[in-house]
Write a protein that holds these residues in place. Structure first.
Motif, PDB file in Angstrom:
ATOM      1  N   TYR A 174       0.848  -1.197   0.000  1.00 20.79           N
ATOM      2  CA  TYR A 174       0.000   0.000   0.000  1.00 20.79           C
ATOM      3  C   TYR A 174       0.880   1.243   0.000  1.00 20.79           C
ATOM      4  O   TYR A 174       1.910   1.298   0.694  1.00 20.79           O
ATOM      5  CB  TYR A 174      -0.893  -0.028   1.241  1.00 20.79           C
ATOM      6  CG  TYR A 174      -1.815   1.158   1.405  1.00 20.79           C
ATOM      7  CD1 TYR A 174      -2.669   1.565   0.384  1.00 20.79           C
ATOM      8  CD2 TYR A 174      -1.835   1.866   2.609  1.00 20.79           C
ATOM      9  CE1 TYR A 174      -3.525   2.643   0.551  1.00 20.79           C
ATOM     10  CE2 TYR A 174      -2.691   2.949   2.792  1.00 20.79           C
ATOM     11  CZ  TYR A 174      -3.531   3.338   1.752  1.00 20.79           C
ATOM     12  OH  TYR A 174      -4.365   4.408   1.916  1.00 20.79           O
ATOM     13  N   HIS A 175       0.486   2.254  -0.774  1.00 20.59           N
ATOM     14  CA  HIS A 175       1.379   3.393  -0.978  1.00 20.59           C
ATOM     15  C   HIS A 175       1.614   4.215   0.281  1.00 20.59           C
ATOM     16  O   HIS A 175       2.572   5.000   0.345  1.00 20.59           O
ATOM     17  CB  HIS A 175       0.844   4.299  -2.108  1.00 20.59           C
ATOM     18  CG  HIS A 175      -0.377   5.082  -1.758  1.00 20.59           C
ATOM     19  ND1 HIS A 175      -1.645   4.531  -1.738  1.00 20.59           N
ATOM     20  CD2 HIS A 175      -0.522   6.386  -1.402  1.00 20.59           C
ATOM     21  CE1 HIS A 175      -2.517   5.468  -1.402  1.00 20.59           C
ATOM     22  NE2 HIS A 175      -1.867   6.598  -1.192  1.00 20.59           N
ATOM     23  N   ARG A 176       0.787   4.089   1.306  1.00 26.26           N
ATOM     24  CA  ARG A 176       1.017   4.816   2.553  1.00 26.26           C
ATOM     25  C   ARG A 176       1.742   3.967   3.599  1.00 26.26           C
ATOM     26  O   ARG A 176       2.068   4.462   4.677  1.00 26.26           O
ATOM     27  CB  ARG A 176      -0.305   5.333   3.120  1.00 26.26           C
ATOM     28  CG  ARG A 176      -0.964   6.389   2.241  1.00 26.26           C
ATOM     29  CD  ARG A 176      -2.184   7.017   2.929  1.00 26.26           C
ATOM     30  NE  ARG A 176      -2.855   7.978   2.070  1.00 26.26           N
ATOM     31  CZ  ARG A 176      -2.486   9.255   1.935  1.00 26.26           C
ATOM     32  NH1 ARG A 176      -1.446   9.703   2.611  1.00 26.26           N
ATOM     33  NH2 ARG A 176      -3.155  10.063   1.126  1.00 26.26           N
TER      34      ARG A 176
ATOM     35  N   ALA B 147       8.076   1.090   2.316  1.00 23.62           N
ATOM     36  CA  ALA B 147       8.470   0.715   0.951  1.00 23.62           C
ATOM     37  C   ALA B 147       8.485  -0.805   0.762  1.00 23.62           C
ATOM     38  O   ALA B 147       8.802  -1.570   1.672  1.00 23.62           O
ATOM     39  CB  ALA B 147       9.842   1.286   0.636  1.00 23.62           C
TER      40      ALA B 147
ATOM     41  N   VAL C 142      -1.336  -2.340  -8.544  1.00 22.27           N
ATOM     42  CA  VAL C 142      -0.689  -1.033  -8.728  1.00 22.27           C
ATOM     43  C   VAL C 142      -1.403  -0.247  -9.831  1.00 22.27           C
ATOM     44  O   VAL C 142      -1.680  -0.782 -10.909  1.00 22.27           O
ATOM     45  CB  VAL C 142       0.798  -1.222  -9.094  1.00 22.27           C
ATOM     46  CG1 VAL C 142       1.467   0.120  -9.349  1.00 22.27           C
ATOM     47  CG2 VAL C 142       1.520  -1.990  -7.990  1.00 22.27           C
TER      48      VAL C 142
ATOM     49  N   ASP D 295      -0.254   6.789 -12.254  1.00 21.04           N
ATOM     50  CA  ASP D 295      -0.593   8.154 -11.882  1.00 21.04           C
ATOM     51  C   ASP D 295       0.110   9.088 -12.863  1.00 21.04           C
ATOM     52  O   ASP D 295       1.335   9.105 -12.953  1.00 21.04           O
ATOM     53  CB  ASP D 295      -0.151   8.452 -10.453  1.00 21.04           C
ATOM     54  CG  ASP D 295      -0.813   9.715  -9.900  1.00 21.04           C
ATOM     55  OD1 ASP D 295      -1.472  10.427 -10.675  1.00 21.04           O
ATOM     56  OD2 ASP D 295      -0.656   9.985  -8.695  1.00 21.04           O
TER      57      ASP D 295
END
Length: 248
Positions: free
Chosen positions: A189-191, A194, A223, A226
């Protein structure tokens, strides 16, 4: 009449043509023909050279055909029965915990039959610090898998081949490369902390008997793209990212 050695006609006669102009046109035509013949011969030479280079390239590829390369398939328990590909071992997808800022960020295929280190390893560790690896879970539903299913993996070897690469945002391989599998890109998850981008097989599997068990170790999400530095078009805002694993 034809008047030799003259470019004009006698008085009151009408000039139809003169020999110098005809001769010059003939010479010009001969020059053009010679140029065409020269260019055709050059094209034939280049065609022959291209064919020779292609043969040499194929010969070099055959000379190196005794080599092999290995690669993982994330989300599968067996290798594709194609392209000279064989299974080395199967396992469980292992990554760090999604809340841990440290530990390794690369994704591991952990064998089902691990070997134990000697009982006295390690003698000591600094302040009791260690790193940890956890089994990964899907965080989406697609085809055969559901949220919290554990993620299998398999290590494959292909012969003849020399190298492996994962191509993001593609379902096919570059020219002269062999497609081993394709699927979709997965990561944490991007939050969260890494993680590594991995290519999950387009027909994913799970471990029998371990369905829907929420252990909350490494969590793998699909994924999206963006736009910005990624140019749109050709990319599309928030589109999920494909991937392909190729060998050469």
């Amino acid at each position: 009449m034809m008047v030799p050695a003259k470019l004009t006609c006698p008085q009151n006669w009408t000039l139809q043509y003169h020999g110098y102009q005809v001769h010059r046109d003939i010479q010009r035509l001969k020059t053009k023909i010679a140029e065409i013949d020269f260019h055709q011969s050059q094209i034939q030479l280049l065609t022959a050279k291209t064919s020779q280079l292609q043969q040499e390239k194929n010969a070099l590829k055959l000379q190196g055909s005794s080599g092999s390369t290995s690669f993982p398939i994330w989300g599968r328990k067996s290798c594709p029965a194609m392209n000279g590909t064989e299974t080395v071992y199967t396992g469980i997808t292992g990554v760090k915990h999604y809340t841990h800022p440290g530990s390794g960020t690369n994704t591991l295929c952990m064998p089902h039959d691990p070997d134990s280190l000697p009982s006295d390893f390690p003698s000591t560790t600094f302040s009791g610090f260690e790193a940890y690896v956890y089994g990964a879970e899907y965080q989406f539903t697609y085809k055969n898998v559901a949220i919290d299913d554990d993620v299998p993996c398999v290590i494959c070897i292909v012969t003849p081949a020399a190298t492996t690469m994962m191509v993001p945002a593609k379902l096919t391989c570059p020219q002269n490369w062999t497609l081993q599998y394709h699927g979709y890109l997965g990561a944490g998850y991007h939050r969260d902390h890494a993680s590594e981008f991995i290519c999950i097989d387009s027909d994913p599997e799970y471990f029998e008997g371990l369905r829907l068990v929420n252990s909350n170790g490494p969590l793998i999400y699909p994924v999206r793209m963006d736009c910005g530095s990624l140019p749109c078009p050709k990319y599309k805002q928030y589109q999920f990212v494909s991937c392909a694993v190729c060998t050469f």
